[in-house]
Design a protein around this motif. Structure first.
Motif, PDB file in Angstrom:
ATOM      1  N   LYS A  42       6.190  25.775   9.288  1.00 14.04           N
ATOM      2  CA  LYS A  42       7.086  24.942   8.250  1.00 14.04           C
ATOM      3  C   LYS A  42       6.801  23.320   8.598  1.00 14.04           C
ATOM      4  O   LYS A  42       5.459  22.988   9.762  1.00 14.04           O
ATOM      5  N   ILE A  43       5.862  23.401   7.324  1.00  9.48           N
ATOM      6  CA  ILE A  43       5.467  21.382   7.456  1.00  9.48           C
ATOM      7  C   ILE A  43       5.547  20.572   6.369  1.00  9.48           C
ATOM      8  O   ILE A  43       5.937  20.916   5.744  1.00  9.48           O
ATOM      9  N   THR A  44       5.436  19.633   7.142  1.00 10.04           N
ATOM     10  CA  THR A  44       5.822  18.348   6.307  1.00 10.04           C
ATOM     11  C   THR A  44       5.370  17.388   6.037  1.00 10.04           C
ATOM     12  O   THR A  44       4.805  17.357   6.791  1.00 10.04           O
ATOM     13  N   LEU A  45       4.055  16.439   4.665  1.00  9.54           N
ATOM     14  CA  LEU A  45       3.829  16.184   4.695  1.00  9.54           C
ATOM     15  C   LEU A  45       4.569  14.483   3.989  1.00  9.54           C
ATOM     16  O   LEU A  45       5.506  14.536   3.589  1.00  9.54           O
ATOM     17  N   GLU A  46       4.154  13.582   4.645  1.00  6.00           N
ATOM     18  CA  GLU A  46       4.956  12.167   4.918  1.00  6.00           C
ATOM     19  C   GLU A  46       4.242  11.327   3.991  1.00  6.00           C
ATOM     20  O   GLU A  46       2.845  10.951   3.457  1.00  6.00           O
TER      21      GLU A  46
ATOM     22  N   GLY B 134      -1.772   7.214  -2.596  1.00  7.64           N
ATOM     23  CA  GLY B 134      -1.983   7.804  -1.071  1.00  7.64           C
ATOM     24  C   GLY B 134      -3.686   8.050  -1.313  1.00  7.64           C
ATOM     25  O   GLY B 134      -4.027   8.686  -2.487  1.00  7.64           O
ATOM     26  N   GLN B 135      -4.586   8.267  -0.582  1.00  6.26           N
ATOM     27  CA  GLN B 135      -5.562   9.000   0.311  1.00  6.26           C
ATOM     28  C   GLN B 135      -5.482  10.784   0.043  1.00  6.26           C
ATOM     29  O   GLN B 135      -6.393  11.360  -0.384  1.00  6.26           O
ATOM     30  N   GLY B 136      -4.215  11.512  -0.150  1.00  2.00           N
ATOM     31  CA  GLY B 136      -4.343  12.633  -0.389  1.00  2.00           C
ATOM     32  C   GLY B 136      -4.002  12.974   1.146  1.00  2.00           C
ATOM     33  O   GLY B 136      -4.781  11.977   2.278  1.00  2.00           O
TER      34      GLY B 136
ATOM     35  N   ASP C 215       0.982  -1.402  -0.098  1.00  2.00           N
ATOM     36  CA  ASP C 215      -0.374   0.012  -0.035  1.00  2.00           C
ATOM     37  C   ASP C 215       0.872   1.532   0.509  1.00  2.00           C
ATOM     38  O   ASP C 215       2.163   1.223   0.230  1.00  2.00           O
ATOM     39  N   ILE C 216       0.258   2.038  -0.126  1.00  2.00           N
ATOM     40  CA  ILE C 216       0.987   3.533  -0.034  1.00  2.00           C
ATOM     41  C   ILE C 216       0.299   4.266   1.297  1.00  2.00           C
ATOM     42  O   ILE C 216      -1.043   4.776   0.786  1.00  2.00           O
ATOM     43  N   TYR C 217       0.642   5.544   1.983  1.00  2.00           N
ATOM     44  CA  TYR C 217      -0.094   5.734   2.969  1.00  2.00           C
ATOM     45  C   TYR C 217       0.884   7.190   3.126  1.00  2.00           C
ATOM     46  O   TYR C 217       1.443   7.520   2.817  1.00  2.00           O
ATOM     47  N   GLN C 218      -0.489   7.942   3.512  1.00  2.00           N
ATOM     48  CA  GLN C 218       0.006   9.805   3.392  1.00  2.00           C
ATOM     49  C   GLN C 218      -0.302  10.359   4.769  1.00  2.00           C
ATOM     50  O   GLN C 218      -1.627   9.631   5.330  1.00  2.00           O
ATOM     51  N   THR C 219       0.366  10.743   5.330  1.00  2.00           N
ATOM     52  CA  THR C 219      -0.180  11.570   6.591  1.00  2.00           C
ATOM     53  C   THR C 219       0.583  12.861   6.650  1.00  2.00           C
ATOM     54  O   THR C 219       1.035  12.787   6.232  1.00  2.00           O
TER      55      THR C 219
END
Lengths: 113, 115
Positions: A18-22, A105-107, A3-7
């Motif tokens: 500052k932000i980081t999208l995983e 991923g789900q975005g 699978d592919i996961y986004q958080t």
């Protein structure tokens, strides 16, 4: 299960932060992508990677950066968020070759206030 | 470079009626063709793809698409839609025979199925 996961799925953050999208995938894919999606618009490619230590900018000019230190991990970072960054961000991966499908991923829906 | 044009931004249709979602592309090299579906609050998932051979390809959920090289089109069809088909549909192309193999997507067509 591969699978592919986004958080995170949703993020509301103040201007200047500052932000980081995983993004992580368990399929061992070499290629990974970040797309920006706005209603009624094409999916705009903002970054992609062919493998570890490979990163390229996409068609859409972006103030974000990415890294690919491990095959499975492709985080996207915004050093200083602005309201114009409000959008949906989609991460995807695929095997090598143009005949293979991309897995998404789900975005992450980002809102900068 | 490649580009994908989805001619309809929104297609409303009644349940059990047939539907066609149109996709045209342009490319300086040969391409593979894909249709993806995106349900609300989800990522995209593959419906079907054309690589070579028969120009009519069948996908999941009863969808099919026909590749027309002379018209550079890859229209998606379903003979009888269901409420659950309400979603966003994206056409995409990926170059082969030299190139970056990076897929290019259209802007999507919103299929709205009414009861």
């Amino acid at each position: 299960e591969a699978d592919i996961y986004q958080t995170p799925r949703y993020l509301v953050i103040g201007t200047g932060k500052k932000i980081t999208l995983e993004c992580s995938q368990t399929m061992g894919h070499d290629k990974m992508y970040w797309y920006q999606q706005d209603p009624g618009m094409e999916l705009h490619l903002i970054h992609y990677s062919y493998g570890v230590n490979s990163t390229e900018k996409g068609d859409l000019s972006s103030e974000s950066t990415v890294s690919r230190i491990r095959t499975e991990h492709f985080p996207l970072t915004l050093e200083s968020a602005r309201p114009s960054h409000t959008s949906q961000y989609l991460c995807a991966s695929s095997d090598h070759g143009g005949d293979t499908e991309a897995f998404f991923g789900q975005g992450t829906r980002l809102t900068v206030v | 470079a490649q580009s994908v044009t989805q001619l309809d931004s929104q297609v409303p249709v009644f349940e059990e009626a047939p539907v066609e979602l149109r996709c045209n592309y342009s490319s300086s090299v040969s391409v593979y063709l894909f249709w993806y579906v995106q349900y609300p609050n989800q990522g995209l998932q593959l419906l079907l793809k054309y690589l070579s051979g028969s120009t009519l390809v069948k996908g999941i959920n009863g969808f099919e698409a026909e590749f027309n090289k002379s018209q550079t089109s890859f229209h998606l069809r379903k003979p009888s839609v269901h409420i659950s088909d309400t979603a966003e549909y994206f056409c995409a192309v990926s170059p082969w025979g030299g190139g970056s193999y990076i897929p290019t997507f259209g802007r999507g067509t919103s299929l709205i199925v009414h009861p």
